[in-house]
Design a protein around this motif. Structure first.
Motif, PDB file in Angstrom:
ATOM      1  N   LYS A  41       0.829  -1.223   0.000  1.00  0.00           N
ATOM      2  CA  LYS A  41       0.000   0.000   0.000  1.00  0.00           C
ATOM      3  C   LYS A  41       0.856   1.263   0.000  1.00  0.00           C
ATOM      4  O   LYS A  41       0.372   2.345  -0.341  1.00  0.00           O
ATOM      5  N   ARG A  52      -7.560   1.304   4.294  1.00  0.00           N
ATOM      6  CA  ARG A  52      -8.746   0.931   3.517  1.00  0.00           C
ATOM      7  C   ARG A  52      -9.228   2.114   2.675  1.00  0.00           C
ATOM      8  O   ARG A  52      -8.872   3.252   2.961  1.00  0.00           O
ATOM      9  N   VAL A  53     -10.069   1.803   1.690  1.00  0.00           N
ATOM     10  CA  VAL A  53     -10.705   2.877   0.926  1.00  0.00           C
ATOM     11  C   VAL A  53     -12.170   2.959   1.332  1.00  0.00           C
ATOM     12  O   VAL A  53     -12.769   1.940   1.679  1.00  0.00           O
ATOM     13  N   GLU A  66     -12.940   6.438   6.371  1.00  0.00           N
ATOM     14  CA  GLU A  66     -14.279   5.942   6.747  1.00  0.00           C
ATOM     15  C   GLU A  66     -15.414   6.651   5.991  1.00  0.00           C
ATOM     16  O   GLU A  66     -15.716   7.829   6.226  1.00  0.00           O
ATOM     17  N   SER A  67     -16.056   5.855   5.143  1.00  0.00           N
ATOM     18  CA  SER A  67     -17.046   6.408   4.222  1.00  0.00           C
ATOM     19  C   SER A  67     -18.164   7.198   4.910  1.00  0.00           C
ATOM     20  O   SER A  67     -18.527   8.287   4.479  1.00  0.00           O
TER      21      SER A  67
HETATM   22  N1  LIG Z   1     -15.735   0.900   7.330  1.00  0.00           N
HETATM   23  C1  LIG Z   1     -14.935   1.232   6.153  1.00  0.00           C
HETATM   24  C2  LIG Z   1     -14.782  -0.016   5.302  1.00  0.00           C
HETATM   25  C3  LIG Z   1     -13.806   0.192   4.157  1.00  0.00           C
HETATM   26  C4  LIG Z   1     -13.282  -1.121   3.605  1.00  0.00           C
HETATM   27  O1  LIG Z   1     -13.376  -2.171   4.248  1.00  0.00           O
HETATM   28  N2  LIG Z   1     -12.706  -1.058   2.393  1.00  0.00           N
HETATM   29  C5  LIG Z   1     -12.086  -2.243   1.833  1.00  0.00           C
HETATM   30  C6  LIG Z   1     -12.494  -2.436   0.367  1.00  0.00           C
HETATM   31  S1  LIG Z   1     -14.102  -3.135   0.224  1.00  0.00           S
HETATM   32  C7  LIG Z   1     -10.572  -2.077   1.828  1.00  0.00           C
HETATM   33  O2  LIG Z   1     -10.086  -0.980   1.597  1.00  0.00           O
HETATM   34  N3  LIG Z   1      -9.841  -3.157   2.070  1.00  0.00           N
HETATM   35  C8  LIG Z   1      -8.408  -3.155   1.971  1.00  0.00           C
HETATM   36  C9  LIG Z   1      -7.763  -3.926   3.073  1.00  0.00           C
HETATM   37  O3  LIG Z   1      -8.458  -4.389   3.994  1.00  0.00           O
HETATM   38  O4  LIG Z   1      -6.539  -4.086   3.012  1.00  0.00           O
HETATM   39  C10 LIG Z   1     -15.624   2.380   5.392  1.00  0.00           C
HETATM   40  O5  LIG Z   1     -16.854   2.470   5.448  1.00  0.00           O
HETATM   41  O6  LIG Z   1     -14.933   3.206   4.790  1.00  0.00           O
END
Ligand SMILES: N[C@@H](CCC(=O)N[C@@H](CS)C(=O)NCC(=O)O)C(=O)O
Length: 221
Positions: A41, A52-53, A66-67
């Motif tokens: 990353k 995360r995105v 966090e969305s």
């Molecule tokens: N609670 C977070 C969830 C975000 C999330 O889980 N994103 C996933 C993609 S679906 C991600 O970035 N995963 C990358 C990882 O876990 O390394 C939000 O709402 O932003």
């Protein structure tokens, strides 16, 4: 300019893109590496240490993950057009719908999301059946609260539509690969909502962006 770090495959940034689109907020989209693959990353962890995105970076460089939290910030920074009802009860209903999605539906789908990168032959069928049944239970909660005027709540777009759209798309269009019963069939209000929300110009566009990325990941795009 505001920057949104995101991927089209993830359902979470979809709700932020809906806010940016609906409110006409100028922005740049950046797709970081290592979200849906094993690449490092790298510098993205400086933007979002959670890794995360989505993450939003304001013009002054402040970054927010966090969305749900990002959508709330954008709502306060750009109140018009509003994506929250005027009354407290209505706003609580919108938050409740997003919470049902995040806490119950997404959590129930997680075992399936984790399984899907492996070949179907290696899937634990009992785990699949359990997860499909948990998704079914969580959709029953949504059925209790989902709006009946073409939107998640009330008669116009709210943040709950951004949360629910990509998740119902996964339930309806992606979950069939697990060969369970059609996920939405038992739930008439949710089915009607899912059909209606795709007709909304703004929600329809962002849901379709996510759909195309999911189809591509499934090798069908
Ligand atoms: N609670 C977070 C969830 C975000 C999330 O889980 N994103 C996933 C993609 S679906 C991600 O970035 N995963 C990358 C990882 O876990 O390394 C939000 O709402 O932003």
């Amino acid at each position: 300019m505001i920057k949104l770090y995101q991927t089209y495959l993830s359902p979470f940034p979809t709700r932020v893109r809906l806010v940016l689109l609906y409110k006409g907020i100028e922005h740049e989209i950046i797709e970081p590496a290592g979200i849906h693959d094993s690449r490092e990353k790298g510098e993205y962890l400086d933007v979002n240490p959670i890794g995360r995105v989505p993450a939003l970076v304001l013009e002054d460089g402040r970054a927010l993950p966090e969305s749900e939290v990002i959508c709330e910030l954008l709502e306060e920074m750009y109140p018009k057009p509003a994506m929250m009802p005027k009354d407290s009860w209505g706003r609580a209903q919108v938050r409740l719908l997003s919470r049902i999605s995040d806490i119950y539906i997404v959590m129930a789908m997680l075992p399936l999301m984790n399984m899907v990168s492996r070949p179907p032959k290696s899937w634990d069928q009992d785990a699949v059946t359990r997860a499909v049944s948990e998704v079914d239970k969580s959709l029953a909660f949504l059925e209790e609260y989902i709006g009946e005027e073409g939107y998640a709540y009330g008669s116009s777009l709210t943040h709950a539509d951004g949360t629910l759209g990509p998740i119902l798309q996964l339930a309806d269009e992606w979950m069939p690969i697990f060969r369970g019963p059609p996920a939405l069939a038992k739930y008439p209000k949710t089915t009607a909502y899912w059909k209606a929300i795709q007709q909304d110009k703004f929600a329809g566009q962002v849901i379709d962006e996510t759909r195309q990325a999911v189809l591509k990941a499934m090798g069908r795009g």
